[in-house]
Design an enzyme around this catalytic site. Sequence first.
Site, PDB file in Angstrom:
ATOM      1  N   ALA A  12       0.804  -1.223   0.000  1.00 30.71           N
ATOM      2  CA  ALA A  12       0.000   0.000   0.000  1.00 30.71           C
ATOM      3  C   ALA A  12       0.838   1.275   0.000  1.00 30.71           C
ATOM      4  O   ALA A  12       0.706   2.122  -0.901  1.00 30.71           O
ATOM      5  CB  ALA A  12      -0.929  -0.017   1.215  1.00 30.71           C
ATOM      6  N   GLU A  36      10.359  -5.896  -3.473  1.00 27.05           N
ATOM      7  CA  GLU A  36       9.327  -6.519  -2.640  1.00 27.05           C
ATOM      8  C   GLU A  36       9.761  -7.959  -2.370  1.00 27.05           C
ATOM      9  O   GLU A  36      10.011  -8.715  -3.302  1.00 27.05           O
ATOM     10  CB  GLU A  36       7.969  -6.475  -3.371  1.00 27.05           C
ATOM     11  CG  GLU A  36       6.894  -7.369  -2.799  1.00 27.05           C
ATOM     12  CD  GLU A  36       6.641  -7.186  -1.294  1.00 27.05           C
ATOM     13  OE1 GLU A  36       6.423  -6.045  -0.860  1.00 27.05           O
ATOM     14  OE2 GLU A  36       6.681  -8.206  -0.573  1.00 27.05           O
ATOM     15  N   SER A  42       0.771  -4.445  -4.249  1.00 25.19           N
ATOM     16  CA  SER A  42      -0.527  -3.780  -4.061  1.00 25.19           C
ATOM     17  C   SER A  42      -1.656  -4.769  -3.814  1.00 25.19           C
ATOM     18  O   SER A  42      -2.646  -4.804  -4.537  1.00 25.19           O
ATOM     19  CB  SER A  42      -0.851  -2.908  -5.281  1.00 25.19           C
ATOM     20  OG  SER A  42       0.041  -1.834  -5.333  1.00 25.19           O
ATOM     21  N   CYS A  46      -6.236  -6.627   4.035  1.00 25.61           N
ATOM     22  CA  CYS A  46      -7.532  -6.429   4.713  1.00 25.61           C
ATOM     23  C   CYS A  46      -8.579  -7.420   4.207  1.00 25.61           C
ATOM     24  O   CYS A  46      -9.544  -7.737   4.898  1.00 25.61           O
ATOM     25  CB  CYS A  46      -8.053  -5.012   4.463  1.00 25.61           C
ATOM     26  SG  CYS A  46      -6.804  -3.735   4.677  1.00 25.61           S
ATOM     27  N   ASP A 289       2.794   1.253   7.644  1.00 18.93           N
ATOM     28  CA  ASP A 289       2.819   0.569   8.940  1.00 18.93           C
ATOM     29  C   ASP A 289       4.162   0.651   9.653  1.00 18.93           C
ATOM     30  O   ASP A 289       4.251   0.292  10.828  1.00 18.93           O
ATOM     31  CB  ASP A 289       2.486  -0.922   8.744  1.00 18.93           C
ATOM     32  CG  ASP A 289       0.998  -1.177   8.631  1.00 18.93           C
ATOM     33  OD1 ASP A 289       0.224  -0.203   8.582  1.00 18.93           O
ATOM     34  OD2 ASP A 289       0.614  -2.365   8.576  1.00 18.93           O
ATOM     35  N   TYR A 432     -32.319  11.315   8.518  1.00 20.47           N
ATOM     36  CA  TYR A 432     -33.286  10.460   9.222  1.00 20.47           C
ATOM     37  C   TYR A 432     -34.356   9.965   8.269  1.00 20.47           C
ATOM     38  O   TYR A 432     -34.954  10.744   7.513  1.00 20.47           O
ATOM     39  CB  TYR A 432     -33.972  11.219  10.369  1.00 20.47           C
ATOM     40  CG  TYR A 432     -35.284  10.549  10.753  1.00 20.47           C
ATOM     41  CD1 TYR A 432     -35.286   9.261  11.309  1.00 20.47           C
ATOM     42  CD2 TYR A 432     -36.510  11.171  10.511  1.00 20.47           C
ATOM     43  CE1 TYR A 432     -36.485   8.623  11.606  1.00 20.47           C
ATOM     44  CE2 TYR A 432     -37.713  10.535  10.810  1.00 20.47           C
ATOM     45  CZ  TYR A 432     -37.699   9.258  11.349  1.00 20.47           C
ATOM     46  OH  TYR A 432     -38.861   8.614  11.623  1.00 20.47           O
ATOM     47  N   TRP A 440     -34.363  10.508  16.530  1.00 22.61           N
ATOM     48  CA  TRP A 440     -33.130  10.994  17.155  1.00 22.61           C
ATOM     49  C   TRP A 440     -32.061   9.941  16.886  1.00 22.61           C
ATOM     50  O   TRP A 440     -32.110   8.851  17.458  1.00 22.61           O
ATOM     51  CB  TRP A 440     -33.318  11.191  18.662  1.00 22.61           C
ATOM     52  CG  TRP A 440     -34.019  12.476  18.989  1.00 22.61           C
ATOM     53  CD1 TRP A 440     -35.352  12.641  19.179  1.00 22.61           C
ATOM     54  CD2 TRP A 440     -33.420  13.758  19.132  1.00 22.61           C
ATOM     55  NE1 TRP A 440     -35.628  13.954  19.424  1.00 22.61           N
ATOM     56  CE2 TRP A 440     -34.465  14.674  19.409  1.00 22.61           C
ATOM     57  CE3 TRP A 440     -32.121  14.253  19.052  1.00 22.61           C
ATOM     58  CZ2 TRP A 440     -34.239  16.032  19.609  1.00 22.61           C
ATOM     59  CZ3 TRP A 440     -31.895  15.605  19.257  1.00 22.61           C
ATOM     60  CH2 TRP A 440     -32.945  16.484  19.525  1.00 22.61           C
TER      61      TRP A 440
HETATM   62  C1  LIG Z   1      -5.798  -9.710   8.061  1.00 22.40           C
HETATM   63  C2  LIG Z   1      -5.635  -8.213   7.979  1.00 22.40           C
HETATM   64  C3  LIG Z   1      -6.763  -7.413   7.899  1.00 22.40           C
HETATM   65  C4  LIG Z   1      -6.628  -6.023   7.828  1.00 22.40           C
HETATM   66  N1  LIG Z   1      -7.761  -5.249   7.754  1.00 22.40           N
HETATM   67  C5  LIG Z   1      -7.643  -3.891   7.692  1.00 22.40           C
HETATM   68  C6  LIG Z   1      -8.795  -3.074   7.592  1.00 22.40           C
HETATM   69  O1  LIG Z   1      -9.932  -3.568   7.544  1.00 22.40           O
HETATM   70  N2  LIG Z   1      -8.622  -1.729   7.530  1.00 22.40           N
HETATM   71  C7  LIG Z   1      -7.377  -1.139   7.555  1.00 22.40           C
HETATM   72  O2  LIG Z   1      -7.279   0.093   7.475  1.00 22.40           O
HETATM   73  N3  LIG Z   1      -6.264  -1.907   7.634  1.00 22.40           N
HETATM   74  C8  LIG Z   1      -6.369  -3.250   7.711  1.00 22.40           C
HETATM   75  N4  LIG Z   1      -5.236  -4.034   7.777  1.00 22.40           N
HETATM   76  C9  LIG Z   1      -3.917  -3.379   7.835  1.00 22.40           C
HETATM   77  C10 LIG Z   1      -3.399  -3.062   6.451  1.00 22.40           C
HETATM   78  O3  LIG Z   1      -3.370  -4.215   5.672  1.00 22.40           O
HETATM   79  C11 LIG Z   1      -2.009  -2.481   6.588  1.00 22.40           C
HETATM   80  O4  LIG Z   1      -2.094  -1.330   7.405  1.00 22.40           O
HETATM   81  C12 LIG Z   1      -1.402  -2.094   5.259  1.00 22.40           C
HETATM   82  O5  LIG Z   1      -1.226  -3.220   4.441  1.00 22.40           O
HETATM   83  C13 LIG Z   1      -0.068  -1.407   5.469  1.00 22.40           C
HETATM   84  O6  LIG Z   1       0.534  -1.154   4.242  1.00 22.40           O
HETATM   85  P1  LIG Z   1       2.107  -0.975   4.148  1.00 22.40           P
HETATM   86  O7  LIG Z   1       2.403  -0.788   2.709  1.00 22.40           O
HETATM   87  O8  LIG Z   1       2.572   0.049   5.110  1.00 22.40           O
HETATM   88  O9  LIG Z   1       2.701  -2.339   4.698  1.00 22.40           O
HETATM   89  P2  LIG Z   1       2.527  -3.815   4.150  1.00 22.40           P
HETATM   90  O10 LIG Z   1       1.195  -4.022   3.558  1.00 22.40           O
HETATM   91  O11 LIG Z   1       2.931  -4.703   5.278  1.00 22.40           O
HETATM   92  O12 LIG Z   1       3.601  -3.885   3.000  1.00 22.40           O
HETATM   93  C14 LIG Z   1       4.973  -3.832   3.276  1.00 22.40           C
HETATM   94  C15 LIG Z   1       5.641  -4.684   2.233  1.00 22.40           C
HETATM   95  O13 LIG Z   1       7.039  -4.556   2.413  1.00 22.40           O
HETATM   96  C16 LIG Z   1       7.631  -5.803   2.135  1.00 22.40           C
HETATM   97  N5  LIG Z   1       8.938  -5.795   2.789  1.00 22.40           N
HETATM   98  C17 LIG Z   1       9.201  -5.677   4.108  1.00 22.40           C
HETATM   99  N6  LIG Z   1      10.520  -5.665   4.332  1.00 22.40           N
HETATM  100  C18 LIG Z   1      11.118  -5.776   3.127  1.00 22.40           C
HETATM  101  C19 LIG Z   1      12.463  -5.824   2.697  1.00 22.40           C
HETATM  102  N7  LIG Z   1      13.459  -5.752   3.574  1.00 22.40           N
HETATM  103  N8  LIG Z   1      12.717  -5.943   1.374  1.00 22.40           N
HETATM  104  C20 LIG Z   1      11.688  -6.015   0.476  1.00 22.40           C
HETATM  105  N9  LIG Z   1      10.404  -5.987   0.826  1.00 22.40           N
HETATM  106  C21 LIG Z   1      10.105  -5.864   2.138  1.00 22.40           C
HETATM  107  C22 LIG Z   1       6.660  -6.815   2.693  1.00 22.40           C
HETATM  108  O14 LIG Z   1       6.791  -8.067   2.071  1.00 22.40           O
HETATM  109  C23 LIG Z   1       5.316  -6.156   2.384  1.00 22.40           C
HETATM  110  O15 LIG Z   1       4.737  -6.622   1.179  1.00 22.40           O
HETATM  111  C24 LIG Z   1      -5.328  -5.435   7.839  1.00 22.40           C
HETATM  112  C25 LIG Z   1      -4.208  -6.252   7.911  1.00 22.40           C
HETATM  113  C26 LIG Z   1      -4.338  -7.626   7.994  1.00 22.40           C
HETATM  114  C27 LIG Z   1      -3.115  -8.471   8.089  1.00 22.40           C
END
Ligand SMILES: Cc1cc2nc3c(=O)[nH]c(=O)nc-3n(C[C@H](O)[C@H](O)[C@H](O)COP(=O)(O)OP(=O)(O)OC[C@H]3O[C@@H](n4cnc5c(N)ncnc54)[C@H](O)[C@@H]3O)c2cc1C
Length: 457
Positions: A12, A36, A42, A46, A289, A432, A440
Amino acid sequence: MAERMIVIGGDAAGMSAASQARRRRDRSELEIVAFERGHFTSYSACGIPYWVSGLVEERDELIARDPKTFRDDFGIEVRTRHEVTAIDLDRREVLARDLDGGGEVRAGFDTLVYATGASPVQPDWARDDVSGVFGVQTLDDGAALIGWLEREPRPRRAVVVGGGYVGVEMAEALVQRGLSVQLVEQADQPMSTVDPDMGELVADAMRATGIGVRTGLQVTGLQERDGRISAVVTNEGPIPADVVVLGLGVRPNTALAEAAGLPIGPSGAVRTDRRMRVPGVPGVWAAGDCVESLHRVSGMPVHIPLGTHANKQGRIAGINIGGGYATFPGVIGTAVTKVCELEVGRTGLRERDAREAGFEFVTVLAQSTNRAGYYPGSRPMTVKLIAERPSGRLLGAQIVGWSEAAKRIDALAVALWNGMTVDEMTALDLGYAPPYAPVWDPVLIAARKAVDALAAV
Ligand SMILES: Cc1cc2nc3c(=O)[nH]c(=O)nc-3n(C[C@H](O)[C@H](O)[C@H](O)COP(=O)(O)OP(=O)(O)OC[C@H]3O[C@@H](n4cnc5c(N)ncnc54)[C@H](O)[C@@H]3O)c2cc1C
């Protein structure tokens, strides 16, 4: 010669940054390479619970853009199955390992986006030698779990360890697949993102759907038979299990950042400024994250790992890298989830957070219904408000109820974001009609109740 932007992490935050930068600077100006370590880009983590439940049929429905689309349509090179193992800020290059071929690659950068996400907490009792125990962070994790559920002998008894939103969503998914499910949580209530009184409502509703909710229980180990999970061991004895799903929360992936000397904030995640630049490290950005954010109510740095923030922060980093100007204004911790028919929404501070931040406050619980009482399908809804004393400013809100409950939190989130008082909220012009609300609205009833509570102290 074109500048080079390297992205670490192809989900993301990282790919939002890459896409936004590309919209502003074409290939002749900016080469973009994303590393990656997984197979996919992408993807929607969730959506994993709904794929496991069978509601979403195909894994690929959870993939917004694959590496080929990035390459062909956006001119963004994605190297999947490449793990970045070091960042050298002096030489301005990253070192990556090809996880399939085994070779090492060095790539120089002018701009670096650190978007490594977070990793599930691994308890000390987790064991590699026991099969049938799964995390659910990536699509590969989801595929492994589904494979196990479909293999003979088919698992019948599931234990979900951890009652956060991932745990409760996975409990629902496993119930929908026909398993008997026990959810084990060490706190007194599941859903620690809401106050215990609201968590109790969640626990009661889960029990009513047949999910065993075991709270105040410490998991201490696993039992196996022929290498397959047979039970989760707790301080109150073993719970039989044919499959175990872990939902114990996540920690920001900061190891690479720390090794490179990027600043880590008090929440344990990477620090950034409002434009998502890593302070003191020119040309390095971070998002998603792995970073901490400013909480707009408490004023504290917080780590709230959610897709909604990751997408916005990545977009902001990309706009700035592309030569535009954008800032991330912080978070208020709005989140929604559901478990079976029950919906949960929360925003702002819990009582505990408000106390820690030093606020004086009142709390109210308002019981109402999602629709007019006479309208078919009318069901209970509980709204909790936390309001500063004596100003009346809204500090936090939580909702537990059935249909139309969770997304009602958005009205409260907007009020909170804009610093409204509960008194001002009593006059909000909310929609409403009997199928959607009582005359309400539950939000207005709660605001009126909070005004009364403030007047009483
Ligand atoms: C089951 C589940 C349900 C969720 N539901 C929700 C929801 O309903 N609503 C919501 O807002 N959020 C939800 N989330 C959280 C959301 O998925 C994450 O907040 C979001 O994916 C974060 O995006 P990101 O790109 O920061 O990290 P990530 O999605 O974790 O992507 C980071 C990427 O970096 C890669 N990476 C890490 N280190 C390295 C490295 N050294 N070299 C190369 N690649 C690397 C990883 O493989 C990963 O693909 C959920 C998460 C899970 C697990």
